[in-house]
Design an enzyme around this catalytic site. Structure first.
Site: not given
Length: 345
Positions: A167, A298, A170, A164-165
């Protein structure tokens, strides 16, 4: 070594994860200062989104680790020369998970990398995109992405490089899923191997849920979220199945005086927050969770299957800490990967 999940979630502890370069820098040294600033910004975003302290230094060039002799996880290629470096260590498939914004952020010219790879008959460059920092998109994309990866490995053989970018998110998740679904590992057995080789933070729940989605069918239920109007100009929701980086507008019914949103969601628990005239808040009249380690409270909605059904029992078993696929389940997944249409990726 295996990092205990409780320690990762403990706000008193800080998990420091770093990737160590296994290859020399493939980036040009000009403009290093700007690249360092980009790396700092990206590392901060990654740390906030992933829930662990992660550091990526793009200016140091491509870095990677062998998980097995035939499987590598690493950071993004930066120049066409990186293709040649991978060819020299036996890589036959370069499997890129990046989206265009990821490439643009660091100024990576993917077209030149792809064009250079095409000049060789012994290596193939494949892109199969997953949104960065988005566990839900990872879950939903894993079946299609793994189908493409499975077919590429069968076709090309040799060593496969998944990246991915940085590593760290993803790519490790995809490699881990491949080991779990295809290569016969138990999930946490594969996770221990991964963590012993590379500092990273794959989203295990996304892998578990994607596994269940294949085995039980992707079931969805329609939920309706409502908020009483108090003279608001705009009401949006973030979270749910779109991640915290995106928003969905609600519609005001002037007759009832309620803002509402109908959304189809798969099984699982989804946190969300309302954004009212630009201000982030939660609705006290809906289920809440928190405050979390960052101090945020949340709303959440939970979509569950009947636990007494066959699919419900499968989900309960596979959401345990260390799920193991039964032999017939693995065969079903392999059949799914083999028959999934390339056009659906």
């Amino acid at each position: 070594m295996l990092l205990p999940i409780k320690a990762i979630n403990d706000p008193k502890s800080r998990l420091v994860l770093k990737a160590v370069s296994d290859s020399k820098s493939s980036s040009e040294m000009s403009g290093v200062s700007n690249k360092e600033e980009k790396s700092d910004e990206y590392s901060q975003d990654m740390t906030q989104a992933m829930g662990a302290v992660l550091h990526y230094r793009h200016e140091l060039g491509m870095n990677y680790n062998f998980l097995r002799p035939d499987l590598i996880v690493g950071s993004c290629l930066q120049t066409p020369e990186d293709v040649e470096k991978l060819r020299k260590i036996g890589v036959k498939t370069i499997f890129c998970l990046q989206q265009d914004p990821d490439l643009e952020y660091f100024g990576v010219d993917i077209r030149s990398i792809q064009a250079y790879a095409k000049t060789f008959s012994d290596i193939q460059h494949i892109r199969c995109e997953i949104r960065d920092f988005d566990a839900f998109d990872l879950r939903m994309r894993l079946p299609a992405v793994l189908s493409t990866l499975y077919k590429a490995v069968k076709r090309n053989g040799g060593v496969t490089y998944v990246h991915c970018t940085a590593g760290m998110g993803r790519a490790p998740a995809v490699a881990l899923t491949y080991m779990f679904w295809v290569q016969g590992y138990k999930l946490m057995e594969a996770h221990r191997i991964l963590m012993s080789k590379r500092s990273c933070f794959p989203k295990l729940d996304a892998i578990r849920n994607a596994t269940i989605d294949i085995l039980t069918g992707l079931k969805k239920k329609t939920v309706t979220l409502t908020l009483k109007d108090k003279g608001f100009s705009t009401v949006e929701i973030s979270g749910l199945d779109i991640g915290w980086g995106q928003r969905i507008p609600l519609t005001l019914d002037k007759g009832t005086g309620f803002w509402s949103l109908k959304r189809e969601l798969p099984e699982g628990q989804f946190e969300y927050k309302y954004i009212i005239d630009g201000e982030w808040t939660h609705n006290e009249l809906e289920p809440v969770i928190g405050p979390n380690k960052d101090g945020h409270t949340n709303n959440f909605v939970k979509i569950v299957d009947d636990p007494t059904s066959v699919d419900g029992a499968t989900r309960e078993r596979l959401t345990r800490e260390d799920p193991k696929l039964l032999e017939d389940e693995r065969l079903k997944i392999i059949q799914f990967l083999e028959t999934y249409s390339e056009a659906e990726v």
